[in-house]
Design a protein around this motif. Structure first.
Motif, short mmCIF file in Angstrom:
data_model
loop_
_atom_site.label_atom_id
_atom_site.label_comp_id
_atom_site.label_asym_id
_atom_site.label_seq_id
_atom_site.Cartn_x
_atom_site.Cartn_y
_atom_site.Cartn_z
N PHE A 69 0.83 -1.21 0.00
CA PHE A 69 0.00 0.00 0.00
C PHE A 69 0.87 1.26 0.00
N MET A 70 1.94 1.25 0.79
CA MET A 70 2.85 2.40 0.82
C MET A 70 3.50 2.62 -0.54
N ASP A 71 3.93 1.53 -1.16
CA ASP A 71 4.55 1.65 -2.48
C ASP A 71 3.56 2.25 -3.48
N LEU A 72 2.33 1.76 -3.45
CA LEU A 72 1.31 2.25 -4.38
C LEU A 72 1.00 3.72 -4.12
N SER A 73 0.90 4.09 -2.85
CA SER A 73 0.59 5.48 -2.50
C SER A 73 1.69 6.42 -2.99
#
Length: 218
Positions: A207-211
């Motif tokens: 999720f952090m990578d996508l954000s």
């Protein structure tokens, strides 16, 4: 070579002089010389930082020459005394702890000495995320103290990131720390619900990578 040796010896002599000067300044407190002591201490500290910078640049040059000669840097030990001297001259020099700890713990296989150096780095550079990150990486790659200590180091790093409001030099490492925590839970077969916790942290990393990817695309 003669110039480099002279610089090294000069730094050693300066460090010895700084110790003597500091002792004399401290003894002068009883004579009401607080202002003089502060001036001496500040001057000695500034000269020490300049010398540390010069020695560090010299070490970087040494590293490149070593690599240019086709030699294996992971076995190099000659420069370690100079690394200790840089830290003595400027205890607040984070790169010295970072590079030295990785070389000791991973390249040379001395994780105990690496951790000792990094603990000193955390004390002297308490707001530098690079030192916290390096402690996590050395623990993870060496598995020196096991998965629990690696996980605690990752949480320490993430706590520092939160305290700094996410304002860090390498924002992607926040997601990487979550990933490492997930891996430690995967390896912790004795802990209840470890597989579920591992999934949550790895999902958090994704999720952090996508954000961040979305934020960069805006």
């Amino acid at each position: 070579m003669r110039r480099e040796l002279f610089l090294y010896l000069f730094a050693v002599l300066f460090l010895a002089l700084a110790v003597v000067t500091g002792s004399l300044a401290s003894s002068g407190r009883h004579c009401g010389n607080d202002a003089a002591e502060a001036t001496v201490t500040a001057g000695v500290g500034e000269i020490g930082r300049v010398l540390a910078d010069i020695l560090w640049l010299q070490m970087d040059r040494y590293h490149h020459i070593w690599m240019y000669q086709g030699r294996d840097w992971t076995s190099a030990t000659d420069y370690l005394p100079q690394l200790w001297l840089v830290i003595r001259l400027n205890p607040g020099f984070p790169d010295a702890y970072i590079d030295g700890a990785y070389h000791l713990g991973i390249n040379l296989g001395f994780p105990e000495e690496s951790m000792r150096l990094l603990q000193q780095g955390v004390r002297n550079c308490p707001d530098n995320e690079g030192v916290y990150w390096e402690r996590l990486i050395v623990l993870w790659q060496s598995n020196y103290l096991g998965t629990r200590e690696t996980r605690l180091a990752a949480w320490d790093y993430l706590d520092l990131v939160r305290r700094k409001g996410g304002n860090i030099s390498d924002p992607w490492n926040e997601a990487n720390a979550a990933m490492i925590i997930g891996f430690t839970f995967q390896d912790d077969t004795l802990r209840r619900n470890s597989s579920r916790l591992a999934e949550r942290y790895i999902e958090r990393r994704e999720f952090m990578d996508l954000s961040r990817a979305v934020a960069r695309g805006i």
